[in-house]
Design an enzyme around this catalytic site. Structure first.
Site, mmCIF file in Angstrom:
data_model
loop_
_atom_site.group_PDB
_atom_site.id
_atom_site.type_symbol
_atom_site.label_atom_id
_atom_site.label_comp_id
_atom_site.label_asym_id
_atom_site.label_seq_id
_atom_site.Cartn_x
_atom_site.Cartn_y
_atom_site.Cartn_z
ATOM 1 N N ASP A 1 -0.109 5.299 0.989
ATOM 2 C CA ASP A 1 -0.327 6.274 2.060
ATOM 3 C C ASP A 1 -0.442 5.598 3.422
ATOM 4 O O ASP A 1 -1.255 4.687 3.613
ATOM 5 C CB ASP A 1 -1.598 7.088 1.793
ATOM 6 C CG ASP A 1 -1.398 8.120 0.699
ATOM 7 O OD1 ASP A 1 -0.298 8.681 0.623
ATOM 8 O OD2 ASP A 1 -2.340 8.365 -0.072
ATOM 9 N N ASP B 1 0.870 -1.155 0.000
ATOM 10 C CA ASP B 1 0.000 0.000 0.000
ATOM 11 C C ASP B 1 0.926 1.230 0.000
ATOM 12 O O ASP B 1 2.141 1.085 0.165
ATOM 13 C CB ASP B 1 -0.887 -0.026 1.244
ATOM 14 C CG ASP B 1 -1.703 1.233 1.421
ATOM 15 O OD1 ASP B 1 -2.410 1.609 0.479
ATOM 16 O OD2 ASP B 1 -1.621 1.836 2.505
#
Length: 209
Positions: free
Chosen positions: A12, A10
């Site tokens: 952020d 992922d």
């Protein structure tokens, strides 16, 4: 699990603590558009339960719908606000250093040394992740990642697993030979929904997610 072949990141909150920059960019943009909204850290943490900045704006600002003739005009307004926010975020990243989280670069380097495949599956806009990694990795970093998929490209936000399934399809590997690294409940649900073993690296802002 089979022999590990790939790591899917992922972005952020996982690669870097970016959410405070996002929050400030949202607030700056709201002011530009004459909206009397201010997303405090506590409120923004709650809003992070909604995956994707555009959806966050749409749901928070639903009361504005009555100002527009129809849903299409409202969605166009939301999209315009979100695009302006994305530009502001990229400018803020370029103006000040937002480093990778401790250990992230070492993990990437060690994985590459072991010939593991790297990929990204993110709710972030493509331009957002590029702004972040352009500032933190060498110029050729795009060649390090065999697949980069965003929720905006696949048309479904996390916790739907579409973005992870798209990565697995691009890589041409089974879910049992890869691991995902995430920071939120929505990310965990998305990754495990695609059958992936998942490591949670909780971010500071999303610690209670």
């Amino acid at each position: 699990m089979q022999r590990l072949a790939a790591i899917i990141f992922d972005v952020d909150g996982t690669l870097a603590e970016t959410e405070e920059v996002h929050r400030l960019a949202f607030n700056y943009t709201f002011s530009e558009f004459g909206l009397d909204w201010e997303w405090t850290p506590a409120l923004y943490e709650d809003l992070l339960a909604i995956s994707g900045g555009r959806r966050r704006i749409a749901q928070f600002g639903h009361a504005l719908r009555t100002r527009f003739k129809n849903d299409v005009e409202f969605e166009e307004f939301v999209t315009t606000v979100h695009k302006a926010k994305t530009r502001k975020y990229a400018a803020m990243i370029q103006e000040g250093e937002v480093p990778l989280r401790p250990g992230v670069r070492r993990l990437i380097d060690e994985a590459r040394a072991q010939n593991l495949t790297l990929a990204m599956a993110t709710s972030s806009a493509q331009s957002n992740l590029e702004a972040l990694l352009d500032m933190n990795l060498p110029a050729g970093w795009r060649d390090w990642f065999a697949a980069i998929e965003t929720c905006e490209n696949v048309g479904e936000q996390k916790p739907a697993s579409a973005v992870y399934k798209a990565v697995l399809q691009t890589l041409g590997i089974e879910c049992s030979s890869a691991v995902a690294i995430e920071d939120t409940v929505n990310g965990l649900l998305a990754a495990t929904g695609a059958g992936l073993a998942t490591v949670i690296h909780r971010s500071a802002l999303r610690g209670q997610s």
